[in-house]
Write a protein that holds these residues in place. Structure first.
Motif, mmCIF file in Angstrom:
data_model
loop_
_atom_site.group_PDB
_atom_site.id
_atom_site.type_symbol
_atom_site.label_atom_id
_atom_site.label_comp_id
_atom_site.label_asym_id
_atom_site.label_seq_id
_atom_site.Cartn_x
_atom_site.Cartn_y
_atom_site.Cartn_z
ATOM 1 N N ASN A 25 34.356 46.633 39.091
ATOM 2 C CA ASN A 25 35.609 47.683 38.832
ATOM 3 C C ASN A 25 36.683 46.705 38.197
ATOM 4 O O ASN A 25 37.814 47.617 37.738
ATOM 5 N N GLY A 26 36.788 45.478 38.016
ATOM 6 C CA GLY A 26 38.587 44.843 37.575
ATOM 7 C C GLY A 26 39.189 44.463 38.274
ATOM 8 O O GLY A 26 39.996 43.783 38.485
ATOM 9 N N TYR A 27 39.047 44.622 40.052
ATOM 10 C CA TYR A 27 39.255 44.908 41.121
ATOM 11 C C TYR A 27 39.438 43.296 41.568
ATOM 12 O O TYR A 27 37.793 42.667 41.389
ATOM 13 N N ALA A 28 40.292 42.571 41.953
ATOM 14 C CA ALA A 28 39.449 41.481 42.501
ATOM 15 C C ALA A 28 40.379 40.960 44.173
ATOM 16 O O ALA A 28 41.830 41.287 44.496
ATOM 17 N N LEU A 29 39.943 40.546 45.236
ATOM 18 C CA LEU A 29 40.485 40.008 46.620
ATOM 19 C C LEU A 29 41.096 39.062 45.955
ATOM 20 O O LEU A 29 40.314 37.966 45.006
ATOM 21 N N MET A 30 42.718 38.556 45.726
ATOM 22 C CA MET A 30 43.112 37.155 44.918
ATOM 23 C C MET A 30 43.736 36.154 46.348
ATOM 24 O O MET A 30 44.797 36.519 47.129
ATOM 25 N N ALA A 31 43.402 35.140 46.146
ATOM 26 C CA ALA A 31 44.579 34.459 47.088
ATOM 27 C C ALA A 31 46.268 34.237 46.716
ATOM 28 O O ALA A 31 45.747 34.025 45.358
ATOM 29 N N THR A 32 46.849 34.374 46.984
ATOM 30 C CA THR A 32 47.964 33.885 47.121
ATOM 31 C C THR A 32 48.977 32.857 47.483
ATOM 32 O O THR A 32 48.040 32.386 47.747
ATOM 33 N N SER A 33 49.908 32.062 46.702
ATOM 34 C CA SER A 33 49.938 30.734 46.882
ATOM 35 C C SER A 33 50.719 30.649 47.956
ATOM 36 O O SER A 33 50.921 29.568 47.977
ATOM 37 N N ILE A 34 50.855 31.381 49.263
ATOM 38 C CA ILE A 34 51.816 31.544 50.079
ATOM 39 C C ILE A 34 50.569 32.030 51.391
ATOM 40 O O ILE A 34 50.864 31.865 52.339
ATOM 41 N N ILE A 39 44.692 42.433 46.759
ATOM 42 C CA ILE A 39 44.225 42.771 46.357
ATOM 43 C C ILE A 39 44.533 43.202 44.970
ATOM 44 O O ILE A 39 45.859 43.981 45.434
ATOM 45 N N VAL A 40 44.382 43.080 43.482
ATOM 46 C CA VAL A 40 44.787 43.505 42.019
ATOM 47 C C VAL A 40 43.716 43.744 41.365
ATOM 48 O O VAL A 40 42.917 43.520 41.575
ATOM 49 N N LYS A 41 44.488 44.390 40.375
ATOM 50 C CA LYS A 41 43.364 44.944 39.191
ATOM 51 C C LYS A 41 44.179 44.608 37.660
ATOM 52 O O LYS A 41 44.830 43.536 37.003
ATOM 53 N N ASN A 42 43.064 43.740 37.037
ATOM 54 C CA ASN A 42 43.355 43.513 35.351
ATOM 55 C C ASN A 42 43.729 42.410 35.469
ATOM 56 O O ASN A 42 45.233 41.995 34.493
ATOM 57 N N ILE A 43 43.658 41.758 35.982
ATOM 58 C CA ILE A 43 43.973 39.634 36.187
ATOM 59 C C ILE A 43 43.492 39.067 34.445
ATOM 60 O O ILE A 43 42.867 39.718 33.564
ATOM 61 N N THR A 44 45.065 38.986 33.639
ATOM 62 C CA THR A 44 44.687 38.058 32.833
ATOM 63 C C THR A 44 45.518 36.787 33.210
ATOM 64 O O THR A 44 46.728 36.052 34.470
ATOM 65 N N SER A 45 45.497 35.910 31.457
ATOM 66 C CA SER A 45 46.486 34.609 31.928
ATOM 67 C C SER A 45 48.059 35.505 31.962
ATOM 68 O O SER A 45 49.231 34.283 31.965
ATOM 69 N N LYS A 46 48.847 36.514 31.871
ATOM 70 C CA LYS A 46 49.972 37.443 32.046
ATOM 71 C C LYS A 46 50.230 37.412 33.636
ATOM 72 O O LYS A 46 51.525 37.798 33.628
ATOM 73 N N GLY A 47 49.054 38.082 34.117
ATOM 74 C CA GLY A 47 49.428 38.338 35.544
ATOM 75 C C GLY A 47 48.281 39.285 35.632
ATOM 76 O O GLY A 47 47.250 39.596 35.155
ATOM 77 N N ALA A 48 48.552 40.567 36.658
ATOM 78 C CA ALA A 48 47.596 41.841 37.688
ATOM 79 C C ALA A 48 48.101 41.942 37.945
ATOM 80 O O ALA A 48 49.712 42.033 38.271
ATOM 81 N N ASP A 49 47.788 43.879 38.069
ATOM 82 C CA ASP A 49 48.165 44.694 38.354
ATOM 83 C C ASP A 49 47.855 44.583 40.045
ATOM 84 O O ASP A 49 47.295 44.268 40.562
#
Length: 140
Positions: A25-34, A39-49
């Motif tokens: 449903n648009g959610y993803a577990l995402m690694a951050t740079s640190i 958990i984020v939603k709506n990943i685009t090239s401009k960012g994510a919620d």
């Protein structure tokens, strides 16, 4: 100021390699740079919620819900070797913190409940009729 800094770090990681794990449903577990996972939603090239900020060290999901156990990033940043830790080490250290929080994401209604303590987590879990088959690794 801290939230702005953390948002910049997360946005920076969006432009790096694809380290995302699809939770539906648009959610993803995402690694951050640190070396944290959020958990984020709506990943685009401009960012994510951002749905759950911090280091998510335990999670479970099905077609309707995402359960997450998280330690706030602020708690981990104070460790002397924080940046050098890998996810496995971060997960082990996170289990020892008293400030861990639970989150429940209702994917169908696009609602996030949290941060919750353990007692609140079980009340919300019951109210949402989350099946017993969906559990975190710690049995919650």
């Amino acid at each position: 100021m801290k939230k702005t800094f953390l948002a910049i770090i997360i946005l920076a990681s969006l432009t790096s390699c694809d380290n995302n794990f699809d939770l539906g449903n648009g959610y993803a577990l995402m690694a951050t740079s640190i070396n944290c996972r959020s958990i984020v939603k709506n990943i685009t090239s401009k960012g994510a919620d951002i749905a759950v900020l911090g280091h998510v060290f335990d999670y479970a999901h099905d077609e309707n819900f995402i359960l997450a156990l998280q330690v706030p990033q602020d708690s981990l940043v104070h460790l002397s070797n924080f940046i050098k830790l890998n996810w496995k080490d971060m997960d082990s250290l996170s289990k020892g913190f008293n400030g861990n929080y639970y989150y429940i994401i209702d994917k169908k209604n696009d609602s996030t409940y949290g941060p919750l303590d353990k007692k609140e987590y079980f009340v919300v879990r019951s109210n949402l009729h989350i099946p017993n088959s969906l559990k975190l690794k710690n049995g919650s």
